[in-house]
Write a protein that holds these residues in place. Structure first.
Motif, mmCIF file in Angstrom:
data_model
loop_
_atom_site.group_PDB
_atom_site.id
_atom_site.type_symbol
_atom_site.label_atom_id
_atom_site.label_comp_id
_atom_site.label_asym_id
_atom_site.label_seq_id
_atom_site.Cartn_x
_atom_site.Cartn_y
_atom_site.Cartn_z
ATOM 1 N N PHE A 71 0.866 -1.183 0.000
ATOM 2 C CA PHE A 71 0.000 0.000 0.000
ATOM 3 C C PHE A 71 0.900 1.230 0.000
ATOM 4 O O PHE A 71 1.718 1.408 0.889
ATOM 5 N N GLY A 72 0.750 2.042 -1.044
ATOM 6 C CA GLY A 72 1.533 3.281 -1.113
ATOM 7 C C GLY A 72 0.617 4.482 -1.022
ATOM 8 O O GLY A 72 0.296 4.968 0.055
ATOM 9 N N CYS A 73 0.141 4.953 -2.179
ATOM 10 C CA CYS A 73 -0.684 6.164 -2.217
ATOM 11 C C CYS A 73 -2.168 5.866 -2.019
ATOM 12 O O CYS A 73 -2.926 6.726 -1.579
ATOM 13 N N GLY A 74 -2.604 4.680 -2.410
ATOM 14 C CA GLY A 74 -4.030 4.361 -2.355
ATOM 15 C C GLY A 74 -4.849 5.093 -3.399
ATOM 16 O O GLY A 74 -6.073 5.134 -3.317
ATOM 17 N N ASN A 76 -3.905 5.055 -7.093
ATOM 18 C CA ASN A 76 -3.471 4.729 -8.450
ATOM 19 C C ASN A 76 -2.429 5.711 -8.978
ATOM 20 O O ASN A 76 -2.464 6.114 -10.135
ATOM 21 N N GLN A 77 -1.500 6.092 -8.105
ATOM 22 C CA GLN A 77 -0.496 7.078 -8.505
ATOM 23 C C GLN A 77 0.941 6.580 -8.369
ATOM 24 O O GLN A 77 1.853 7.205 -8.897
ATOM 25 N N GLY A 79 2.099 2.871 -8.068
ATOM 26 C CA GLY A 79 2.473 1.558 -8.599
ATOM 27 C C GLY A 79 2.876 0.530 -7.549
ATOM 28 O O GLY A 79 3.140 -0.626 -7.889
ATOM 29 N N ALA A 80 2.924 0.911 -6.276
ATOM 30 C CA ALA A 80 3.371 -0.035 -5.244
ATOM 31 C C ALA A 80 2.449 -1.245 -5.133
ATOM 32 O O ALA A 80 2.871 -2.312 -4.681
ATOM 33 N N CYS A 81 1.192 -1.079 -5.522
ATOM 34 C CA CYS A 81 0.193 -2.140 -5.332
ATOM 35 C C CYS A 81 -0.087 -2.914 -6.620
ATOM 36 O O CYS A 81 -1.096 -3.614 -6.699
ATOM 37 N N ALA A 91 -3.415 -1.406 -10.786
ATOM 38 C CA ALA A 91 -3.303 -0.953 -9.400
ATOM 39 C C ALA A 91 -4.399 -1.610 -8.567
ATOM 40 O O ALA A 91 -5.594 -1.326 -8.756
HETATM 41 S S1 FES Z 1 -1.040 2.200 -3.634
HETATM 42 FE FE1 FES Z 1 -0.203 3.648 -5.060
HETATM 43 S S2 FES Z 1 -1.024 2.978 -6.972
HETATM 44 FE FE2 FES Z 1 -1.975 1.716 -5.495
#
Ligand code: FES
Ligand code: FES
Length: 189
Positions: A71-74, A76-77, A79-81, A91
């Motif tokens: 989980f990064g930005c939550g 869709n910005q 790419g971590a997910c 995403a």
């Molecule tokens: S958590 Fe950053 S794109 Fe999904």
């Protein structure tokens, strides 16, 4: 290896009482509907009890215990997910369960194993392409999607494929080298 889902429901509800801005208890918020949602993840059929509007990422990291997807930005910005949906990198934070249907999902746990790593995983180790490692599972997935549609990419094509994946450690150049190395290894195999 998939852990079987527990019976815990994912419904996103705030509970029977929701505090108001001034701290008093407000009226109960409406409780979303939950139902059994079937998914195909890393080659296994699983079922989770969830609100179909729940993002796939919540289910992966929650009841399914697949913590490799980050989980990064939550939003869709970053790419971590990223996971593979069929052959596409998508995403998971922005993918409601209802939209998945019967498409196969592959997470980083499904790419390879410690005993039989995916060529990308071996190449990332060989190139020492990780720093903190937080972004790497999403980057491996984007790279895997690229190699599925284009097994011999140019450096420019690798950079374009990883453009949606942020790495705050700045390890991008080593990752690009690792993806090119994996493509060469695959071609030589
Ligand atoms: S958590 Fe950053 S794109 Fe999904
Ligand atoms: S290796 Fe640290 S965020 Fe990418």
């Amino acid at each position: 290896m998939i852990r079987r889902p527990e019976t815990q429901a994912i419904d996103g509800s705030a509970g029977p009482e929701t505090p108001t801005a001034d701290g008093r208890q407000g009226p109960a918020s409406p409780r979303p509907e939950t139902r059994a949602v079937r998914l195909r993840i890393n080659g296994a059929a699983v079922s989770v009890e969830a609100d179909p509007a729940t993002p796939l990422l919540s289910v992966l990291r929650g009841p399914l215990g697949l913590m490799g997807t980050r989980f990064g930005c939550g939003a869709n910005q970053c790419g971590a997910c990223h996971v593979l949906l069929g052959d596409r990198a998508v995403a998971a934070c922005d993918l409601p369960l209802w939209s998945v249907g019967d498409e196969a999902i592959t997470t980083v746990e499904g790419l390879g194993t410690p005993e039989r790593p995916h060529p990308l995983q071996s190449a990332f180790v060989a190139e020492q392409a990780m720093q903190c490692g937080y972004c790497v599972s999403g980057i491996l997935i984007s790279a895997a999607a690229l190699l599925r549609r284009n097994p011999r990419p140019t450096e420019a094509e690798v950079r374009a494929a990883l453009d949606r994946n942020l790495c705050r450690c700045g390890a991008h150049n080593r990752m690009v080298r690792a993806v090119l190395r994996a493509a060469q290894a695959d071609a030589a195999a």
